[in-house]
Scaffold this motif. Structure first.
Motif, PDB file in Angstrom:
ATOM      1  N   SER A  59       0.829  -1.204   0.000  1.00  0.00           N
ATOM      2  CA  SER A  59       0.000   0.000   0.000  1.00  0.00           C
ATOM      3  C   SER A  59       0.862   1.251   0.000  1.00  0.00           C
ATOM      4  CB  SER A  59      -0.913  -0.001   1.227  1.00  0.00           C
ATOM      5  OG  SER A  59      -0.118  -0.081   2.399  1.00  0.00           O
ATOM      6  N   HIS A  60       2.054   1.136  -0.508  1.00  0.00           N
ATOM      7  CA  HIS A  60       2.921   2.294  -0.526  1.00  0.00           C
ATOM      8  C   HIS A  60       2.562   3.218  -1.658  1.00  0.00           C
ATOM      9  CE1 HIS A  60       5.286   0.638   2.591  1.00  0.00           C
ATOM     10  NE2 HIS A  60       5.606  -0.426   1.892  1.00  0.00           N
ATOM     11  N   ARG A  61       2.840   4.450  -1.408  1.00  0.00           N
ATOM     12  CA  ARG A  61       2.610   5.454  -2.432  1.00  0.00           C
ATOM     13  C   ARG A  61       3.572   5.200  -3.578  1.00  0.00           C
ATOM     14  NH1 ARG A  61       2.766  11.469  -0.262  1.00  0.00           N
ATOM     15  NH2 ARG A  61       4.923  10.912   0.073  1.00  0.00           N
ATOM     16  N   PRO A  62       3.132   5.324  -4.792  1.00  0.00           N
ATOM     17  CA  PRO A  62       4.069   5.105  -5.902  1.00  0.00           C
ATOM     18  C   PRO A  62       5.167   6.152  -5.882  1.00  0.00           C
ATOM     19  CG  PRO A  62       1.974   5.983  -6.704  1.00  0.00           C
ATOM     20  CD  PRO A  62       1.788   5.650  -5.261  1.00  0.00           C
ATOM     21  N   GLY A  63       6.356   5.777  -6.294  1.00  0.00           N
ATOM     22  CA  GLY A  63       7.475   6.712  -6.298  1.00  0.00           C
ATOM     23  C   GLY A  63       8.555   6.225  -5.366  1.00  0.00           C
ATOM     24  N   HIS A  64       9.627   6.966  -5.252  1.00  0.00           N
ATOM     25  CA  HIS A  64      10.749   6.524  -4.465  1.00  0.00           C
ATOM     26  C   HIS A  64      10.510   6.788  -2.984  1.00  0.00           C
ATOM     27  CE1 HIS A  64      11.313  10.720  -5.775  1.00  0.00           C
ATOM     28  NE2 HIS A  64      11.664  10.906  -4.541  1.00  0.00           N
ATOM     29  N   SER A  65      11.246   6.045  -2.184  1.00  0.00           N
ATOM     30  CA  SER A  65      11.082   6.173  -0.741  1.00  0.00           C
ATOM     31  C   SER A  65      11.849   7.362  -0.195  1.00  0.00           C
ATOM     32  CB  SER A  65      11.560   4.911  -0.045  1.00  0.00           C
ATOM     33  OG  SER A  65      10.794   3.795  -0.464  1.00  0.00           O
TER      34      SER A  65
END
Lengths: 231, 221
Positions: free
Chosen positions: B70-76
Motif C-alpha cells: 500500500s505504498h505510495r508510488p514513487g521513491h522512498s
C-alpha cells in the motif's frame, strides 16, 4: 513546550510557573490556561480551536512580517496544524502556549529561506516619507530606524540564522527573554549573550554611516511585496 | 538607544488581508480537527487511512514491519549532494533503510540507517558524540530547522539539509527511521529529530539524527 528532547529530563525549564500562570489567566478570572485547553483537545480535537483563536493573529502578523502576506497563510496554517498534531506531547507544565507556537512558526518560516532572503533585502530598500517631528523616545527610535534602514537590513541579513531568529522574535513579538528562550530551545543566558552580541554588531554597523534624508513612512507588507516583485 | 528597538521599528504593518488569511488558516485547521480519529494501543500506533495519501502503515514503538502493498508510488527517499558539502535528504516512506544507508555512504556520509529503534545496543555502551554538532563557523551540522526538543512537522516529503562535510572525523551519523522519542526518553544524547506525518489525522513518525562514535556494540562497526 513540547515533550523534552530525548535524553533531557522532563524537569520544567526556565520561564514557567508564575509568569506563565499570569499570562495564561491575565484577568485573574476563570480563563483556562493554554495547557488545559491543549489537554482537553486531546479528547475533543475541536477544543484546539480556542488556541487558534487566542494566537492566530499574533502568528499571522509575525509570519507576514517575516515573509509577506502571500506566505503568511501557509505559515500560519502549518504552524497550527503542526501544533494540533503534536498536542499530545505538549508539556502541560507550561500554561502559556505562545512560546511553543512561535517556536513552531520559526521552524515553518525556516523552510522558506529564499523568500525570507528576498523579503529581508526588500526591507532595506523601502523608502521613507516625511513624518512630523516629535521628541518622544518611540518616534526618535522610529526616525533613527528609518534613516538607517539599509544598514539595519544589512545587519539582519548578515546575522547567523539563529541570531536572526532570536532578534526578530524579541523585536517583532512581545515575547520575553524567557519565552524567546523557550521558543527557540535555548537557555535564557544564551539569549542574553546573543542579544548583547547583536547590539554590538549593530552599533558597529551604524557607527560612522550617514543617515538617509529625513523622510519616513511605515512599510506595509504590500509595499515590501511590491519591492520584491519590481526590484 | 537600544539597538533592538531599532529593529522593532522596521517591523512591517499587519497585512490588510489579515482577516482572509486568518479564515483560510482556520479552514485548514478545522479540516484537520474533524479528520479521522487515530486509535492508539499500547506499543502500537495505527495510522488511519486518509483520502489523499495512499499509504497505510502500522508503526510500532520499535518498528518490526510495515503493511505491504500500500505504498505510495514513487521513491522512498532522495539524497542530493550539494557542492558545499551539504546533503539534502527527502524521506517519503520508511521502507528502505538499507537503500538510504547505501546512498548516503556513497555520497561520503558515514551513516548508519536504522528502521525503528536499533535495540538495546543503542543505549549505553553506545557513546554519543557529546559535542553540540556545529562546524568551525559555529553553524549547526544537523538541520537547523529541526531544533532539539522542537519537532518540526513538515509535510511528508519535505527535505532537510545537513552539513555532511562537518561531521566530526570518526563519528557515525545515525539516522533512525520511525523512532519514538517519548518511548526512549532515557540517555538520548544531543541530536535532532523531525516528525513526519504519514496521514492528515496527525499520527506522526519520527526520524532521529544523531552523531555517535562507532563501536561493534553500538553501530555494528
Amino acid at each position: 513546550m513540547l515533550t523534552e528532547h530525548p535524553g533531557r529530563s522532563n524537569q520544567p525549564g526556565p520561564g514557567n510557573s508564575a509568569d506563565d500562570a499570569e499570562r495564561a489567566d491575565p484577568t485573574g478570572g476563570s480563563r483556562l490556561s493554554d495547557a488545559n485547553i491543549v489537554k482537553a483537545s486531546i479528547g475533543d480535537p475541536r477544543r484546539f480551536g480556542e488556541i487558534f483563536d487566542r494566537y492566530a493573529d499574533d502568528i499571522l502578523r509575525y509570519a507576514s512580517a517575516r515573509l509577506g502576506s502571500d506566505l503568511a497563510e501557509d505559515v500560519t496554517a502549518e504552524t497550527f496544524l503542526a501544533a494540533f498534531r503534536a498536542r499530545s506531547r505538549y508539556d502541560l507544565s507550561r500554561p502559556n502556549a505562545r512560546p511553543w507556537l512561535y517556536g513552531i512558526a520559526v521552524r515553518q518560516i525556516g523552510s522558506h529561506r529564499r523568500a525570507e532572503r528576498r523579503y529581508l533585502q526588500a526591507l532595506g530598500r523601502v523608502r521613507a516619507e516625511t513624518v512630523a517631528a516629535d521628541f518622544s523616545d518611540r518616534v526618535a527610535d522610529r526616525v533613527t530606524a528609518e534613516q538607517r534602514r539599509p544598514q539595519l537590513a544589512a545587519v539582519l541579513s548578515g546575522l547567523s540564522r539563529q541570531d536572526r531568529e532570536l532578534l526578530l522574535l524579541v523585536a517583532w513579538t512581545d515575547l520575553t527573554y524567557q519565552e524567546s528562550a523557550q521558543a527557540l530551545g535555548v537557555s535564557v543566558s544564551a539569549v542574553k549573550s546573543r542579544l548583547h552580541r547583536i547590539r554590538a554588531r549593530t552599533r558597529q554597523a551604524l557607527a560612522g554611516t550617514n543617515p538617509a534624508p529625513p523622510e519616513m513612512r511605515i512599510a506595509t507588507p504590500a509595499q515590501i511585496s511590491e519591492e520584491i516583485c519590481h526590484g | 538607544m537600544d539597538e533592538i528597538r531599532l529593529f522593532k521599528e522596521l517591523q512591517p504593518l499587519p497585512p490588510l488581508d489579515a482577516p482572509r488569511i486568518r479564515d483560510a488558516a482556520l479552514a485548514r485547521l478545522a479540516a484537520a480537527m474533524s479528520g479521522p480519529v487515530t486509535i492508539r494501543r499500547p506499543g502500537v500506533r495505527r495510522v488511519a487511512m486518509a483520502g489523499a495519501v495512499a499509504v497505510a502503515a502500522v508503526v510500532a514503538l520499535a518498528i518490526t514491519s510495515l503493511l505491504p502493498g500500500s505504498h505510495r508510488p514513487g521513491h522512498s527517499f532522495s539524497v542530493v549532494k550539494l557542492a558545499d558539502g551539504y546533503i539534502t535528504v527527502t524521506i517519503n516512506q520508511l521502507d528502505d533503510a538499507a537503500g538510504l544507508q547505501q546512498t548516503l555512504r556513497a555520497d561520503g556520509v558515514p551513516a548508519n540507517v536504522y528502521l525503528g529503534v536499533p535495540g538495546p545496543q543503542w543505549h549505553p555502551p553506545c557513546t554519543f558524540d557529546p559535542r553540540i554538532p556545529t562546524d568551525a563557523s559555529g553553524q549547526e551540522i544537523l538541520p537547523t530547522n529541526l531544533g532539539r526538543g522542537w519537532p518540526y512537522l513538515p509535510p511528508l516529503g519535505t527535505a532537510f539539509t545537513f552539513n555532511a562535510s562537518a561531521i566530526p572525523s570518526g563519528d557515525v551519523l545515525a539516522v533512525i527511521l520511525g523512532m519514538d522519542p517519548a518511548a526512549n526518553n532515557a540517555n538520548w544524547p544531543n541530536g535532532t529529530w523531525l516528525q513526519l506525518p504519514l496521514d492528515p489525522s496527525g499520527t506522526a513518525v519520527y526520524v532521529g539524527l544523531y552523531l555517535a562514535q562507532p563501536s561493534p556494540q553500538c553501530t555494528g562497526s
